[in-house]
Design a protein around this motif. Structure first.
Motif, short mmCIF file in Angstrom:
data_model
loop_
_atom_site.label_atom_id
_atom_site.label_comp_id
_atom_site.label_asym_id
_atom_site.label_seq_id
_atom_site.Cartn_x
_atom_site.Cartn_y
_atom_site.Cartn_z
N TYR A 1 -5.74 -2.12 0.30
CA TYR A 1 -6.26 -1.63 -1.14
C TYR A 1 -5.38 -0.59 -1.47
N THR A 2 -4.82 -0.69 -2.69
CA THR A 2 -4.01 -0.01 -3.27
C THR A 2 -4.75 0.94 -4.30
N PHE A 3 -5.19 2.13 -4.21
CA PHE A 3 -5.96 3.08 -4.99
C PHE A 3 -4.93 3.80 -6.06
N PRO A 4 -5.55 3.98 -7.23
CA PRO A 4 -4.93 5.09 -8.09
C PRO A 4 -5.17 6.54 -7.57
N ALA A 5 -4.37 7.48 -7.78
CA ALA A 5 -4.66 8.84 -7.58
C ALA A 5 -5.92 9.19 -7.70
N SER A 6 -6.72 9.66 -6.59
CA SER A 6 -8.38 9.70 -6.74
C SER A 6 -8.57 10.54 -5.62
N LYS A 7 -9.67 11.58 -5.70
CA LYS A 7 -10.19 12.33 -4.58
C LYS A 7 -11.54 11.61 -4.31
N ASP A 8 -11.83 10.59 -4.96
CA ASP A 8 -13.14 9.99 -4.89
C ASP A 8 -13.04 8.44 -4.50
N ALA A 9 -11.96 8.04 -3.78
CA ALA A 9 -12.01 6.78 -3.20
C ALA A 9 -12.58 6.22 -2.27
N LYS A 10 -13.06 5.11 -2.23
CA LYS A 10 -14.04 4.77 -1.08
C LYS A 10 -13.92 3.28 -0.70
N ILE A 11 -14.58 2.75 0.35
CA ILE A 11 -14.61 1.51 0.65
C ILE A 11 -16.03 1.40 1.10
N VAL A 12 -16.88 0.50 0.43
CA VAL A 12 -18.08 0.31 0.50
C VAL A 12 -18.22 -0.80 1.35
N ILE A 13 -19.08 -0.86 2.63
CA ILE A 13 -19.31 -1.98 3.72
C ILE A 13 -20.86 -2.21 3.73
N ASP A 14 -21.06 -3.63 3.01
CA ASP A 14 -22.54 -3.97 2.64
C ASP A 14 -22.57 -4.98 4.01
N LEU A 15 -23.75 -4.31 4.76
CA LEU A 15 -23.86 -5.29 6.17
C LEU A 15 -25.15 -6.05 5.60
#
Length: 195
Positions: free
Chosen positions: A174-188
């Motif tokens: 994943y290539t994110f833009p500049a951000s302090k709030d980037a995340k990866i959500v894992i849905d089980l």
């Protein structure tokens, strides 16, 4: 006398080797040419075949006889979405590892990964209200797919996604833009048939 015979026998052996090498050279060249042609056969693969209509074919990264079928998942809008992806759609809800192709039945229970930025809700949403969940619009013009590789740009989060697979593993980039709030959500609890 003995040394002359030894020299003559060595020369004879050398000439036989030289002749054998020169004889085999065209065969080796033909073999190399043939294998070069075979390596380029994947250029003829169209991974989009079966991803619309009633094809039930997933789009994404996998290898022959692999245990991983890594690709995007759309909201389920009926039977034609049971492989997780349908070409007529433009909203992705996540990226799962276990899509099925051509089954005619949904493949429930996969784990879904979704890159996101900012505050997001993990509650179930509908295609009409995708902003109340994790969903993101994408354009087919940003999709890149070839054997073993899939990429797309998620408009909502401005994130570039790249996927590839080996026989037993799936890799996400994943290539994110500049951000302090980037995340990866894992849905089980994700399942494509459930949306």
């Amino acid at each position: 006398m003995k040394s002359r015979n030894l020299l003559r026998d060595s020369m004879k052996g050398f000439l036989i080797c030289l002749f054998a090498i020169s004889f085999m050279q065209p065969c080796i060249a033909k073999q190399t040419k043939k294998s070069t042609r075979l390596q380029n056969l994947t250029q003829y693969v169209n991974p989009y075949i079966g991803t619309s209509g009633h094809g039930h074919t997933f789009l994404g990264a996998n290898v022959p006889f692999g245990l991983v079928q890594l690709g995007p998942s759309n909201y389920t809008r009926g039977w034609d979405w049971c492989s997780g992806y349908h070409y007529s759609d433009s909203i992705v809800t996540g990226f799962g590892h276990m899509h099925l192709s051509g089954t005619g039945i949904g493949d429930l229970g996969d784990i879904s990964f979704m890159p996101a930025i900012g505050r997001v809700s993990t509650k179930r949403s509908t295609p009409e209200q995708y902003l109340s969940g994790l969903g993101s619009i994408y354009r087919h013009s940003t999709e890149k797919c070839r054997p073993g590789y899939y990429a797309v740009h998620l408009n909502r989060y401005n994130v570039d996604v790249e996927l590839t697979a080996t026989q037993r593993c799936g890799f996400h980039k994943y290539t994110f833009p500049a951000s302090k709030d980037a995340k990866i959500v894992i849905d089980l609890e994700s399942g494509y048939w459930m949306g």
